[in-house]
Structures are given as C-alpha cells and as structure tokens.
Design a protein around this motif. Sequence first.
Motif, PDB file in Angstrom:
ATOM      1  N   SER A   1       0.824  -1.216   0.000  1.00  0.00           N
ATOM      2  CA  SER A   1       0.000   0.000   0.000  1.00  0.00           C
ATOM      3  C   SER A   1       0.859   1.268   0.000  1.00  0.00           C
ATOM      4  O   SER A   1       0.336   2.367  -0.113  1.00  0.00           O
ATOM      5  N   GLY A   2       2.173   1.089   0.152  1.00  0.00           N
ATOM      6  CA  GLY A   2       3.074   2.232   0.118  1.00  0.00           C
ATOM      7  C   GLY A   2       3.335   2.867   1.474  1.00  0.00           C
ATOM      8  O   GLY A   2       4.059   3.849   1.566  1.00  0.00           O
ATOM      9  N   GLY A   3       2.753   2.296   2.515  1.00  0.00           N
ATOM     10  CA  GLY A   3       2.958   2.861   3.849  1.00  0.00           C
ATOM     11  C   GLY A   3       4.350   2.630   4.389  1.00  0.00           C
ATOM     12  O   GLY A   3       4.820   3.380   5.242  1.00  0.00           O
ATOM     13  N   TYR A   4       4.989   1.585   3.906  1.00  0.00           N
ATOM     14  CA  TYR A   4       6.327   1.220   4.364  1.00  0.00           C
ATOM     15  C   TYR A   4       7.166   0.806   3.166  1.00  0.00           C
ATOM     16  O   TYR A   4       6.644   0.271   2.186  1.00  0.00           O
ATOM     17  N   ALA A   5       8.464   1.017   3.269  1.00  0.00           N
ATOM     18  CA  ALA A   5       9.375   0.680   2.180  1.00  0.00           C
ATOM     19  C   ALA A   5       9.727  -0.804   2.152  1.00  0.00           C
ATOM     20  O   ALA A   5      10.049  -1.337   1.095  1.00  0.00           O
ATOM     21  N   SER A   6       9.658  -1.468   3.300  1.00  0.00           N
ATOM     22  CA  SER A   6      10.049  -2.877   3.355  1.00  0.00           C
ATOM     23  C   SER A   6       9.355  -3.568   4.518  1.00  0.00           C
ATOM     24  O   SER A   6       8.856  -2.913   5.440  1.00  0.00           O
ATOM     25  N   SER A   7       9.365  -4.892   4.469  1.00  0.00           N
ATOM     26  CA  SER A   7       8.796  -5.655   5.575  1.00  0.00           C
ATOM     27  C   SER A   7       9.598  -5.426   6.853  1.00  0.00           C
ATOM     28  O   SER A   7       9.030  -5.394   7.947  1.00  0.00           O
ATOM     29  N   SER A   8      10.887  -5.234   6.732  1.00  0.00           N
ATOM     30  CA  SER A   8      11.713  -4.951   7.910  1.00  0.00           C
ATOM     31  C   SER A   8      11.270  -3.661   8.594  1.00  0.00           C
ATOM     32  O   SER A   8      11.225  -3.576   9.821  1.00  0.00           O
ATOM     33  N   GLU A   9      10.910  -2.669   7.792  1.00  0.00           N
ATOM     34  CA  GLU A   9      10.444  -1.406   8.350  1.00  0.00           C
ATOM     35  C   GLU A   9       9.135  -1.611   9.128  1.00  0.00           C
ATOM     36  O   GLU A   9       8.946  -1.043  10.203  1.00  0.00           O
ATOM     37  N   VAL A  10       8.244  -2.443   8.605  1.00  0.00           N
ATOM     38  CA  VAL A  10       6.979  -2.740   9.288  1.00  0.00           C
ATOM     39  C   VAL A  10       7.262  -3.398  10.637  1.00  0.00           C
ATOM     40  O   VAL A  10       6.693  -3.011  11.665  1.00  0.00           O
ATOM     41  N   VAL A  11       8.128  -4.387  10.642  1.00  0.00           N
ATOM     42  CA  VAL A  11       8.433  -5.109  11.876  1.00  0.00           C
ATOM     43  C   VAL A  11       9.125  -4.200  12.879  1.00  0.00           C
ATOM     44  O   VAL A  11       8.804  -4.223  14.072  1.00  0.00           O
TER      45      VAL A  11
ATOM     46  N   ALA B   1      -2.116  -3.018  14.382  1.00  0.00           N
ATOM     47  CA  ALA B   1      -3.325  -2.777  13.593  1.00  0.00           C
ATOM     48  C   ALA B   1      -4.006  -1.498  14.051  1.00  0.00           C
ATOM     49  O   ALA B   1      -4.472  -0.700  13.220  1.00  0.00           O
ATOM     50  N   ASP B   2      -4.081  -1.280  15.359  1.00  0.00           N
ATOM     51  CA  ASP B   2      -4.660  -0.050  15.883  1.00  0.00           C
ATOM     52  C   ASP B   2      -3.862   1.163  15.405  1.00  0.00           C
ATOM     53  O   ASP B   2      -4.428   2.171  14.982  1.00  0.00           O
ATOM     54  N   HIS B   3      -2.547   1.060  15.488  1.00  0.00           N
ATOM     55  CA  HIS B   3      -1.672   2.144  15.047  1.00  0.00           C
ATOM     56  C   HIS B   3      -1.887   2.436  13.563  1.00  0.00           C
ATOM     57  O   HIS B   3      -2.002   3.593  13.163  1.00  0.00           O
ATOM     58  N   GLU B   4      -1.962   1.391  12.745  1.00  0.00           N
ATOM     59  CA  GLU B   4      -2.180   1.557  11.308  1.00  0.00           C
ATOM     60  C   GLU B   4      -3.522   2.231  11.032  1.00  0.00           C
ATOM     61  O   GLU B   4      -3.617   3.091  10.167  1.00  0.00           O
ATOM     62  N   ALA B   5      -4.554   1.841  11.758  1.00  0.00           N
ATOM     63  CA  ALA B   5      -5.872   2.434  11.552  1.00  0.00           C
ATOM     64  C   ALA B   5      -5.842   3.933  11.854  1.00  0.00           C
ATOM     65  O   ALA B   5      -6.392   4.740  11.097  1.00  0.00           O
ATOM     66  N   VAL B   6      -5.193   4.303  12.935  1.00  0.00           N
ATOM     67  CA  VAL B   6      -5.075   5.724  13.289  1.00  0.00           C
ATOM     68  C   VAL B   6      -4.269   6.452  12.223  1.00  0.00           C
ATOM     69  O   VAL B   6      -4.619   7.550  11.791  1.00  0.00           O
ATOM     70  N   ARG B   7      -3.180   5.827  11.796  1.00  0.00           N
ATOM     71  CA  ARG B   7      -2.313   6.463  10.783  1.00  0.00           C
ATOM     72  C   ARG B   7      -3.060   6.694   9.480  1.00  0.00           C
ATOM     73  O   ARG B   7      -2.929   7.747   8.863  1.00  0.00           O
TER      74      ARG B   7
END
Length: 80
Positions: free
Chosen positions: A22-32, A70-76
């Motif tokens: 979705s473009g919210g993060y550059a990589s899976s490592s960034e998500v983690v 998930a809560d953080h993502e929803a707010v973001r």
Amino acid sequence: MPMVTVSISPVQAAGIRDAVDSGGYASSSEVVREALRLWDAARKLGEYKDEVLAGESHAGSGRCVADMFADHEAVRRRTA
C-alpha cells in the motif's frame, strides 16, 4: 544491523505485505521495526505490566503486538 529469524502466521505475513504494497512502508523490515517500537512503547507505559498484575495472560487478553500495530495503522490511515 543484527539479523533475527522469527516465525509469524500467514495472516501476519499478509498484513506485512499489505502494509508494504500500500506504500505505507518501504520494506517488511520497516513494518516489523515499527511494530517492535510500538510494543516497546506500550511496555514502557506499563500496559503489559498492568495486564500481568491484573492476572491476565497476554494471550488471554486478546491484545498482542499485532493488535497494537493494527490499531496504530488504523489511526495512521485516518490521519493521513
């Protein structure tokens, strides 16, 4: 950066892929890394400690790092 191997569920892996796709993060490592920062912040605020002191296991409480993320993502998404 140190390398760590972890096992996650297929649902968690799909959520990570979706966050990157979705473009919210550059990589899976960034998500983690973001999820771990959120977990650490929650832990430091005493949320985890409060659950333990109340006699709830983390698994039994229904809250986990994935839920907090998930809560953080929803707010973001709402504030973007």
